[in-house]
Design a protein around this motif. Structure first.
Motif, PDB file in Angstrom:
ATOM      1  N   ALA A 120      52.733  65.004 101.028  1.00 39.30           N
ATOM      2  CA  ALA A 120      52.225  66.053 101.719  1.00 39.30           C
ATOM      3  C   ALA A 120      50.704  66.518 100.614  1.00 39.30           C
ATOM      4  O   ALA A 120      50.012  66.990 101.524  1.00 39.30           O
ATOM      5  CB  ALA A 120      52.892  66.898 101.242  1.00 39.30           C
ATOM      6  N   LEU A 121      51.217  66.166  99.650  1.00 41.65           N
ATOM      7  CA  LEU A 121      50.026  66.828  98.077  1.00 41.65           C
ATOM      8  C   LEU A 121      48.779  65.809  98.712  1.00 41.65           C
ATOM      9  O   LEU A 121      47.528  66.388  98.589  1.00 41.65           O
ATOM     10  CB  LEU A 121      50.597  65.941  97.094  1.00 41.65           C
ATOM     11  CG  LEU A 121      50.081  66.669  96.016  1.00 41.65           C
ATOM     12  CD1 LEU A 121      49.536  67.959  96.248  1.00 41.65           C
ATOM     13  CD2 LEU A 121      50.575  66.340  94.506  1.00 41.65           C
ATOM     14  N   ARG A 122      48.660  65.204  99.052  1.00 45.51           N
ATOM     15  CA  ARG A 122      47.651  63.414  99.046  1.00 45.51           C
ATOM     16  C   ARG A 122      47.184  64.364 100.311  1.00 45.51           C
ATOM     17  O   ARG A 122      45.931  65.206 100.561  1.00 45.51           O
ATOM     18  CB  ARG A 122      47.953  62.108  99.362  1.00 45.51           C
ATOM     19  CG  ARG A 122      46.970  61.446 100.151  1.00 45.51           C
ATOM     20  CD  ARG A 122      47.771  59.956 100.863  1.00 45.51           C
ATOM     21  NE  ARG A 122      47.907  60.484 102.156  1.00 45.51           N
ATOM     22  CZ  ARG A 122      48.556  60.157 102.110  1.00 45.51           C
ATOM     23  NH1 ARG A 122      49.432  58.695 102.142  1.00 45.51           N
ATOM     24  NH2 ARG A 122      49.971  60.743 103.723  1.00 45.51           N
ATOM     25  N   ASP A 123      47.929  64.939 102.066  1.00 46.24           N
ATOM     26  CA  ASP A 123      46.806  65.502 102.581  1.00 46.24           C
ATOM     27  C   ASP A 123      46.757  66.631 102.260  1.00 46.24           C
ATOM     28  O   ASP A 123      45.538  66.983 103.028  1.00 46.24           O
ATOM     29  CB  ASP A 123      48.262  65.225 103.253  1.00 46.24           C
ATOM     30  CG  ASP A 123      48.533  64.463 104.515  1.00 46.24           C
ATOM     31  OD1 ASP A 123      48.354  62.808 103.635  1.00 46.24           O
ATOM     32  OD2 ASP A 123      49.825  64.038 104.726  1.00 46.24           O
ATOM     33  N   ALA A 124      47.682  67.365 101.935  1.00 47.62           N
ATOM     34  CA  ALA A 124      46.870  69.051 101.410  1.00 47.62           C
ATOM     35  C   ALA A 124      44.934  68.653 100.896  1.00 47.62           C
ATOM     36  O   ALA A 124      44.239  69.580 100.896  1.00 47.62           O
ATOM     37  CB  ALA A 124      47.686  69.603 100.221  1.00 47.62           C
ATOM     38  N   ILE A 125      45.268  67.709  99.783  1.00 43.13           N
ATOM     39  CA  ILE A 125      44.275  67.303  99.218  1.00 43.13           C
ATOM     40  C   ILE A 125      42.902  67.134 100.086  1.00 43.13           C
ATOM     41  O   ILE A 125      41.683  67.459  99.791  1.00 43.13           O
ATOM     42  CB  ILE A 125      44.519  67.075  97.435  1.00 43.13           C
ATOM     43  CG1 ILE A 125      44.948  67.222  96.642  1.00 43.13           C
ATOM     44  CG2 ILE A 125      42.894  66.293  96.965  1.00 43.13           C
ATOM     45  CD1 ILE A 125      45.486  66.576  95.380  1.00 43.13           C
ATOM     46  N   ALA A 127      42.482  67.517 103.006  1.00 44.61           N
ATOM     47  CA  ALA A 127      42.634  68.667 103.906  1.00 44.61           C
ATOM     48  C   ALA A 127      41.009  69.770 103.188  1.00 44.61           C
ATOM     49  O   ALA A 127      41.137  70.510 103.912  1.00 44.61           O
ATOM     50  CB  ALA A 127      43.341  69.454 104.478  1.00 44.61           C
ATOM     51  N   GLY A 128      41.418  69.663 102.015  1.00 44.49           N
ATOM     52  CA  GLY A 128      40.644  71.108 101.538  1.00 44.49           C
ATOM     53  C   GLY A 128      41.278  72.539 100.837  1.00 44.49           C
ATOM     54  O   GLY A 128      40.853  72.191 100.397  1.00 44.49           O
ATOM     55  N   TRP A 129      42.680  72.579 100.958  1.00 43.72           N
ATOM     56  CA  TRP A 129      44.002  73.604 101.254  1.00 43.72           C
ATOM     57  C   TRP A 129      43.851  73.650  99.493  1.00 43.72           C
ATOM     58  O   TRP A 129      44.309  74.999  99.285  1.00 43.72           O
ATOM     59  CB  TRP A 129      45.619  73.222 101.398  1.00 43.72           C
ATOM     60  CG  TRP A 129      44.786  72.592 103.095  1.00 43.72           C
ATOM     61  CD1 TRP A 129      43.774  73.220 103.356  1.00 43.72           C
ATOM     62  CD2 TRP A 129      45.705  72.466 103.525  1.00 43.72           C
ATOM     63  NE1 TRP A 129      44.290  72.706 105.164  1.00 43.72           N
ATOM     64  CE2 TRP A 129      45.560  72.255 105.824  1.00 43.72           C
ATOM     65  CE3 TRP A 129      47.528  71.888 104.157  1.00 43.72           C
ATOM     66  CZ2 TRP A 129      46.224  72.213 106.153  1.00 43.72           C
ATOM     67  CZ3 TRP A 129      48.468  71.499 104.409  1.00 43.72           C
ATOM     68  CH2 TRP A 129      47.811  71.935 105.558  1.00 43.72           C
ATOM     69  N   THR A 130      43.778  72.962  98.746  1.00 38.84           N
ATOM     70  CA  THR A 130      43.750  72.196  97.077  1.00 38.84           C
ATOM     71  C   THR A 130      43.168  71.708  96.067  1.00 38.84           C
ATOM     72  O   THR A 130      43.443  70.609  96.763  1.00 38.84           O
ATOM     73  CB  THR A 130      45.582  72.675  97.149  1.00 38.84           C
ATOM     74  OG1 THR A 130      45.630  72.914  95.191  1.00 38.84           O
ATOM     75  CG2 THR A 130      45.899  71.267  97.258  1.00 38.84           C
ATOM     76  N   PRO A 131      42.375  71.801  95.067  1.00 36.52           N
ATOM     77  CA  PRO A 131      41.386  70.973  94.702  1.00 36.52           C
ATOM     78  C   PRO A 131      42.552  70.081  93.990  1.00 36.52           C
ATOM     79  O   PRO A 131      44.634  70.002  93.247  1.00 36.52           O
ATOM     80  CB  PRO A 131      40.960  72.061  93.387  1.00 36.52           C
ATOM     81  CG  PRO A 131      42.033  73.084  93.059  1.00 36.52           C
ATOM     82  CD  PRO A 131      42.731  73.355  94.611  1.00 36.52           C
TER      83      PRO A 131
END
Length: 415
Positions: A120-125, A127-131
């Protein structure tokens, strides 16, 4: 309107040749490197960021990271049951930001006890949601029941109440291993992490004792290969290391009690070593200060110096070495501290830097994405004041960080 931008430093380090190039600029279009050109040949429609006196090199890579979770406190892993998956994910957000700002633009994240939070963290990064750094993730550990990748130290009548997400990769048989590997890869993981021996930081177990059979390891490698994934094996003990190498794993993580036969096997098979040779000093200092469990401190003392001796033997034997720190044992963002340890224990500064750029990319199978400053690769770069070939510790204080063409840190005064 500009169509891209360029970074024009004092020097560019070509990690492939070892050359320090002057009068150069790195031209970036979108998220990729468009070219490395003479400083005076930067196109007129490109915005230029001058970094006078600084050396630019590729973004760094940590091949043994744990971004999810709080820093280890030396009291075992049962405390994981006091935190929710949401809390674990939010610690990952914090840790990813610190890692990226430290100049580590990619990581191979080799496991989390709570399965798939790293996915989930990989995918959020992405997607540009979190640096955060670009992540290759393991999803969950494949471990024997009660072993280094299991939640242990609980009362017997509490075992049945451990949430299922903590035991996605717990195995007893060869068939269990195959099922676990498929489950983890279908859950979104990029690689498989085996716990091949006991662990230093776990509540019980002995780092020197094997915890998976050679048949189990070989089954994991066969299954992962069918899905285009590689296998990393946590292995401290000499016998566990040799089982993992013979079983076909791509990398040995830690390698603390490796014997001469193991060194020779790794060189023969082309197996990578990823050894966290800084962490032992951190554990010894902070663990004693903060009252970590006596068993953890004892196991750390028993493996720290032997690990460094094995690392030196691997350097001398030509074993392939990639950079990995076990981040999460120490505060995230201090990943570059280990570079000086690579130099202290046999590598040249250039080889240490290559282990965290060129060679890390090769281990991960990402040669066409990262690890060099060449056209077509991701525009990942860092800049430091001075020449890191003279003092690799300069990389502990990066002044400028770019990931995928986006500036994420700029502490350099504009001229």
């Amino acid at each position: 309107m500009t169509r891209g931008h360029a970074i024009r430093p004092g020097r560019v380090l070509d990690v492939a040749t070892g050359a320090l190039l002057t009068d150069r600029a790195v031209v970036v279009e979108d998220d990729r490197i468009a070219g490395l050109v003479a400083a005076h040949e930067v196109p007129s429609d490109v915005a230029v960021r001058d970094l006078p006196g600084l050396t630019v090199l590729p973004g760094l890579v940590d091949c043994h990271a744990h971004l999810v979770g709080e820093e280890d406190n030396g009291h075992g892993y049962t405390e994981l049951l006091t935190r929710t998956g949401a809390q674990e994910a939010m610690t990952g957000v914090r840790n990813a930001r610190a890692t990226l700002r430290a100049g580590f633009t990619s990581v191979r994240d080799v496991g989390t006890y709570r399965a798939f939070v790293d996915v989930a963290l990989r995918d959020a990064i992405d997607a540009g949601w979190t640096p955060g750094p670009r992540m290759m993730v393991a999803g969950a550990y494949v471990s024997c029941r009660g072993g280094g990748g299991d939640i242990s130290g609980l009362a017997p009548d509490a075992e049945e109440h451990v949430p299922a997400e903590f035991r996605v990769g717990i195995v007893d048989t060869v068939d269990d291993v195959r099922r676990a590997v498929r489950r983890i890869l279908y859950g979104g993981a990029d690689l498989i992490k085996l716990i091949g021996t006991g662990a230093v930081m776990s509540d019980n177990g002995n780092p020197g004792v094997p915890e998976l059979t050679e048949d189990q390891i070989r089954a994991a490698v066969e299954e992962a290969t069918l899905h285009g994934a590689h296998v990393a094996a946590h292995a401290h003990g000499a016998e566990g290391i040799k089982r993992a190498v013979r079983g076909g794993v791509r990398s040995i993580e830690h390698g603390s009690l490796m014997d001469d036969e193991g060194v020779a096997l790794m060189a023969e098979h082309g197996t990578w070593l990823v050894a966290d040779i800084y962490g032992g000093d951190y554990i010894a200092e902070i663990g004693r200060r903060d009252g970590w469990k006596a068993a953890v401190l004892r196991k750390n003392d028993e493996t720290t110096l032997t690990q460094r001796a094995a690392f030196e033997k691997c350097v001398a034997a030509g074993v392939r070495i990639a950079y990995g720190t076990d981040s999460g044992i120490y505060p995230h963002g201090l990943n570059a501290r280990q570079l000086a340890y690579h130099v202290r224990h046999g590598q040249t500064p250039l080889e240490a830097i290559r282990s965290a750029t060129l060679h890390a990319a090769t281990l991960m199978g990402w040669e066409g994405r990262i690890g060099r400053l060449e056209p077509g690769l991701y525009a990942d770069l860092v800049a430091v004041a001075g020449n890191p070939l003279d003092d690799v510790r300069l990389l502990e204080d990066v002044r400028f960080v770019m990931k995928s063409g986006e500036v994420v840190r700029d502490d350099v005064p504009s001229s």
